[in-house]
Design an enzyme around this catalytic site. Structure first.
Site, PDB file in Angstrom:
ATOM      1  CB  SER A   1       2.692  -7.073   7.604  1.00 39.18           C
ATOM      2  OG  SER A   1       3.494  -6.157   8.273  1.00 39.18           O
TER       3      SER A   1
ATOM      4  CG  HIS B   1      -2.136   4.347   9.332  1.00 39.66           C
ATOM      5  ND1 HIS B   1      -1.317   3.981   8.306  1.00 39.66           N
ATOM      6  CD2 HIS B   1      -1.556   3.866  10.467  1.00 39.66           C
ATOM      7  CE1 HIS B   1      -0.274   3.314   8.800  1.00 39.66           C
ATOM      8  NE2 HIS B   1      -0.397   3.241  10.095  1.00 39.66           N
TER       9      HIS B   1
ATOM     10  CE  LYS C   1       2.674  -3.698  10.352  1.00 43.23           C
ATOM     11  NZ  LYS C   1       3.538  -2.879  11.278  1.00 43.23           N
TER      12      LYS C   1
END
Ligand code: PPS
Length: 285
Positions: A129, A99, A44
């Site tokens: 988010s 990630h 995010k």
């Protein structure tokens, strides 16, 4: 928060979309090539924005590729089992997204000249988010409240573990020639200037018209209107589009509409304690 998870070296992953064997393979056996470029983020933080910007830079501002190929195929996801298969046979130079925290990144990265672009975002906005994202995604458990997610986030009990450790781990690479860090807030503040800096890092020389096209086609609205970038192609059983959009709001400071004063103070105390070594580094400090 995760519905079904497994932990790999202390990092929680959603079991519906990842598996421990692949995460282990990526860390220990995936062969990084010198001309690979990685987009790395904590979730995010603006991953897909950076992926779109890079796609456009590689195409000298021409949006045709971005409008014809899904974003996840343009820059496959390193730790996802399907993408890994694609990457094994992909022709170099490869564009790869991840990630992963630094300690789970491929060991072969360390002897390579591969480039990493790391995008960071104000963790309060990122948390908001994630809060909304959790309502859409089947593999995330919708938190009862922001308070509940805030507690889990501060404990690192969310997908990909602690934000603090992720950022501190990757920012340890600052100063290396093959590492570039930029914030979501800098992209928002000056997209054209940011694209110019990214181009310099990548050794790409774009004309003014090409730069303008990158800026135009990577705007929030352009990405929202692009089915290849707005996640409308994601199956409903993974992303429930009736509950909201992946490209939700795309602004800086939305945390002010969500955090109470007490939550902001609680977050601030944890932040100051955990990030003191990097004080003053980020636009939101
Ligand atoms: S993910 O699921 O981790 O890959 O999500 P990620 O792409 O990292 O982050 C999603 C947030 O980035 C916003 N976004 C943008 N903001 C501004 N401009 C553009 N072009 C853009 N593209 C994506 C997206 O809206 C999510 O933020 P929120 O705050 O939820 O709107």
């Amino acid at each position: 928060m995760l519905r079904h998870s497994f932990s790999h070296k202390g990092i929680p992953f959603p079991a519906e979309i990842y598996d421990p064997e692949t995460i282990d393979f990526v860390g220990n056996h995936f062969q990084v090539l010198d001309d690979d470029t990685f987009t790395v983020t904590y979730p995010k933080s603006g991953t897909n924005w950076m992926m779109e910007i890079l796609s456009l830079i590689w195409q000298q501002g021409d949006p045709s590729w971005c409008r014809s190929v899904p974003i996840w195929d343009r820059s496959p996801w390193l730790e996802s089992p399907n993408a890994l298969e694609k990457l094994k046979s992909a022709k170099p130079p490869r564009r790869i997204s991840s990630h992963l925290p630094i300690q789970l990144f491929p060991k072969s990265f360390w002897g390579s000249k591969a480039k990493v672009i790391y995008t960071v975002r104000n963790p309060k906005d990122l948390l908001v988010s994630l809060y909304h994202f959790s309502k859409l995604m089947s593999f995330l458990e919708e938190p009862e409240s922001l308070e509940e997610l805030l507690g889990a986030f501060l404990q690192g009990e969310v997908l990909y573990g602690s934000w603090f450790d992720h950022v501190k781990g990757w920012l340890g690479l600052r100063g290396r020639e093959n590492f570039f860090c930029i914030s979501y807030e800098e992209l928002q503040e000056d997209l054209r200037g940011s694209v110019g800096r990214i181009c310099r890092f990548l050794g790409k020389d774009l004309s003014d018209a090409a730069l303008a096209s990158v800026v135009q086609n990577a705007s929030f609205q352009a990405m929202r209107d692009n089915p290849m970038a707005n996640f409308s192609l994601m199956p409903d059983n993974i992303l429930d589009k009736s509950k909201g959009s992946f490209l939700r709001k795309g602004v800086v400071g939305d945390w002010k509409n969500h955090f109470t004063v007490a939550q902001s103070e609680r977050f601030g105390r944890a932040y100051r304690e955990r990030m003191q070594d990097l004080a003053g580094t980020f636009p939101w400090d």
